[in-house]
Design an enzyme around this catalytic site. Structure first.
Site, PDB file in Angstrom:
ATOM      1  N   SER A 100       0.821  -1.222   0.000  1.00 22.83           N
ATOM      2  CA  SER A 100       0.000   0.000   0.000  1.00 22.83           C
ATOM      3  C   SER A 100       0.851   1.268   0.000  1.00 22.83           C
ATOM      4  CB  SER A 100      -0.923   0.002   1.218  1.00 22.83           C
ATOM      5  OG  SER A 100      -0.152   0.042   2.406  1.00 22.83           O
ATOM      6  N   TYR A 109      14.874  -3.630  16.197  1.00 21.62           N
ATOM      7  CA  TYR A 109      14.577  -3.770  14.760  1.00 21.62           C
ATOM      8  C   TYR A 109      15.654  -4.597  14.057  1.00 21.62           C
ATOM      9  CZ  TYR A 109      14.066  -2.205   9.873  1.00 21.62           C
ATOM     10  OH  TYR A 109      13.940  -2.162   8.501  1.00 21.62           O
TER      11      TYR A 109
HETATM   12  N1  LIG Z   1      12.610   2.875   4.201  1.00 21.53           N
HETATM   13  C1  LIG Z   1      13.777   2.477   4.681  1.00 21.53           C
HETATM   14  O1  LIG Z   1      14.669   3.301   4.967  1.00 21.53           O
HETATM   15  C2  LIG Z   1      14.081   0.984   4.834  1.00 21.53           C
HETATM   16  C3  LIG Z   1      15.422   0.610   5.007  1.00 21.53           C
HETATM   17  C4  LIG Z   1      15.717  -0.732   5.162  1.00 21.53           C
HETATM   18  C5  LIG Z   1      14.707  -1.676   5.142  1.00 21.53           C
HETATM   19  N2  LIG Z   1      13.406  -1.287   4.980  1.00 21.53           N
HETATM   20  C6  LIG Z   1      12.374  -2.341   4.975  1.00 21.53           C
HETATM   21  O2  LIG Z   1      11.621  -2.232   3.784  1.00 21.53           O
HETATM   22  C7  LIG Z   1      10.294  -2.710   3.993  1.00 21.53           C
HETATM   23  C8  LIG Z   1       9.294  -1.688   3.450  1.00 21.53           C
HETATM   24  O3  LIG Z   1       9.438  -0.484   4.167  1.00 21.53           O
HETATM   25  P1  LIG Z   1       8.982   0.935   3.579  1.00 21.53           P
HETATM   26  O4  LIG Z   1      10.153   1.833   3.652  1.00 21.53           O
HETATM   27  O5  LIG Z   1       8.279   0.785   2.285  1.00 21.53           O
HETATM   28  O6  LIG Z   1       7.965   1.377   4.749  1.00 21.53           O
HETATM   29  P2  LIG Z   1       6.544   2.130   4.696  1.00 21.53           P
HETATM   30  O7  LIG Z   1       6.540   3.176   3.655  1.00 21.53           O
HETATM   31  O8  LIG Z   1       6.267   2.489   6.115  1.00 21.53           O
HETATM   32  O9  LIG Z   1       5.546   0.965   4.216  1.00 21.53           O
HETATM   33  C9  LIG Z   1       5.309  -0.136   5.043  1.00 21.53           C
HETATM   34  C10 LIG Z   1       4.322  -1.082   4.367  1.00 21.53           C
HETATM   35  O10 LIG Z   1       4.112  -2.188   5.265  1.00 21.53           O
HETATM   36  C11 LIG Z   1       2.713  -2.316   5.497  1.00 21.53           C
HETATM   37  N3  LIG Z   1       2.434  -2.779   6.852  1.00 21.53           N
HETATM   38  C12 LIG Z   1       2.844  -2.253   8.032  1.00 21.53           C
HETATM   39  N4  LIG Z   1       2.306  -2.924   9.050  1.00 21.53           N
HETATM   40  C13 LIG Z   1       1.539  -3.911   8.508  1.00 21.53           C
HETATM   41  C14 LIG Z   1       0.705  -4.915   9.039  1.00 21.53           C
HETATM   42  N5  LIG Z   1       0.532  -5.079  10.363  1.00 21.53           N
HETATM   43  N6  LIG Z   1       0.082  -5.752   8.176  1.00 21.53           N
HETATM   44  C15 LIG Z   1       0.219  -5.592   6.835  1.00 21.53           C
HETATM   45  N7  LIG Z   1       0.989  -4.661   6.274  1.00 21.53           N
HETATM   46  C16 LIG Z   1       1.628  -3.816   7.107  1.00 21.53           C
HETATM   47  C17 LIG Z   1       2.130  -0.911   5.284  1.00 21.53           C
HETATM   48  O11 LIG Z   1       0.772  -1.016   4.897  1.00 21.53           O
HETATM   49  P3  LIG Z   1      -0.504  -0.723   5.826  1.00 21.53           P
HETATM   50  O12 LIG Z   1      -0.136   0.339   6.785  1.00 21.53           O
HETATM   51  O13 LIG Z   1      -1.537  -0.345   4.825  1.00 21.53           O
HETATM   52  O14 LIG Z   1      -0.807  -2.032   6.469  1.00 21.53           O
HETATM   53  C18 LIG Z   1       2.982  -0.427   4.109  1.00 21.53           C
HETATM   54  O15 LIG Z   1       2.436  -0.902   2.911  1.00 21.53           O
HETATM   55  C19 LIG Z   1      10.171  -2.968   5.503  1.00 21.53           C
HETATM   56  O16 LIG Z   1      10.302  -4.342   5.758  1.00 21.53           O
HETATM   57  C20 LIG Z   1      11.345  -2.208   6.093  1.00 21.53           C
HETATM   58  O17 LIG Z   1      11.793  -2.800   7.308  1.00 21.53           O
HETATM   59  C21 LIG Z   1      13.079   0.028   4.823  1.00 21.53           C
END
Ligand SMILES: NC(=O)c1ccc[n+]([C@@H]2O[C@H](COP(=O)([O-])OP(=O)(O)OC[C@H]3O[C@@H](n4cnc5c(N)ncnc54)[C@H](OP(=O)(O)O)[C@@H]3O)[C@@H](O)[C@H]2O)c1
Length: 247
Positions: free
Chosen positions: A14, A150
């Site tokens: 999403s 984390y």
């Molecule tokens: N951004 C960074 O700097 C970064 C760096 C390293 C790794 N990551 C990893 O990359 C992945 C994606 O992160 P992002 O940066 O895209 O974060 P984001 O923009 O916060 O998006 C998080 C996504 O996870 C979903 N989500 C959260 N809680 C959930 C739940 N209980 N059930 C189902 N879906 C859930 C959210 O959808 P809903 O809220 O609609 O459920 C959203 O689609 C994560 O695993 C994160 O740890 C991110």
């Protein structure tokens, strides 16, 4: 794997990295099952995709995860790729970690992906193969103050992924990890912040190299790396080479 006409589950679709990944995979001919809690956002994303299935799911709830896989299999009759991307950050010093908050992070960032793996593996086995990609973090290779909760769970995800890769190799089920670096999404905004947030920031800034880090990546850059790893089926894919050195 050639992803054209393949059925690909993308969790956390999403927003952020998952959203960009869903669009990229659909553009490259995949049928995407898009998974998250925010149904409206998923429906909006689906309206711009050729062949997709919206599955509202709480990835921190094992029953919801199992139902999600059943729905995707029931709709498409196969599952070729699982991308475990949904996740949330958690900042707190070790001394003050709230166990209830930490338990939620464990459920979402580790048990959810593990449950999804356990549900798709028998399907992939029956089909003669498949690809699973788990989204970790460069932080899983570091000891950044305030990030232990984390990073430790992402580190556990790395171990489960690479062990499953060994266990499933003979069955042509490939398990890989992608390690994003800081990415320009709402991840920071959505991070659960413990009561000692300010001291973490101070500690983090003193960490070696903190101030010389490169700028954040776009979600599209990370999505491209995820696509590359599904095609190559290599074990580990770092978004930045300098993180690779921390293996
Ligand atoms: N951004 C960074 O700097 C970064 C760096 C390293 C790794 N990551 C990893 O990359 C992945 C994606 O992160 P992002 O940066 O895209 O974060 P984001 O923009 O916060 O998006 C998080 C996504 O996870 C979903 N989500 C959260 N809680 C959930 C739940 N209980 N059930 C189902 N879906 C859930 C959210 O959808 P809903 O809220 O609609 O459920 C959203 O689609 C994560 O695993 C994160 O740890 C991110």
């Amino acid at each position: 794997m050639d992803i054209r006409n393949k059925v690909v589950i993308i969790t956390g679709a999403s927003a952020g990295i998952g959203f960009a990944t869903a669009r990229l995979f659909a553009k490259n001919g995949a049928k995407v099952a898009i998974v998250a809690r925010s149904k409206d956002k998923l429906n909006e994303l689906a309206s711009g995709l050729q062949d997709s299935l919206v599955v509202q799911t709480d990835m921190a709830n094992a029953v919801s995860v199992k139902n999600m896989v059943k729905k995707v299999y029931g709709h498409y009759g196969r599952i070729d790729v699982l991308i475990n991307n949904a996740g949330q950050g958690f900042d707190e010093l070790v001394e003050y970690i709230d166990i209830k908050e930490f338990q939620y992070i464990i459920d979402l960032n580790l048990i959810g992906p593990l449950t999804a793996m356990q549900e798709v593996i028998p399907v992939m086995r029956k089909q003669g193969g498949g690809v699973i990609v788990n989204i970790s973090s460069g932080l899983s290779k570091m000891h950044m103050p305030g990030m232990s909760g984390y990073a430790s769970i992402k580190s556990a995800l790395n171990t489960i992924s690479l062990t499953a890769r060994e266990e499933l190799a003979d069955e042509k089920i490939s398990v890989s990890i992608v390690y994003p670096y800081i990415t320009a999404t709402n991840f920071e905004k959505n991070t659960i912040i413990g009561k000692n947030h300010n001291s973490i920031q101070d500690a983090g800034k003193q960490d070696e190299g903190y101030n010389s880090l490169p700028p954040p990546d776009s979600p599209g850059t990370v999505a491209q790396k995820i696509l590359e790893v599904v095609i190559s089926e290599r074990a580990e894919q770092f978004v930045h080479d300098w993180l690779d050195g921390r293996k």
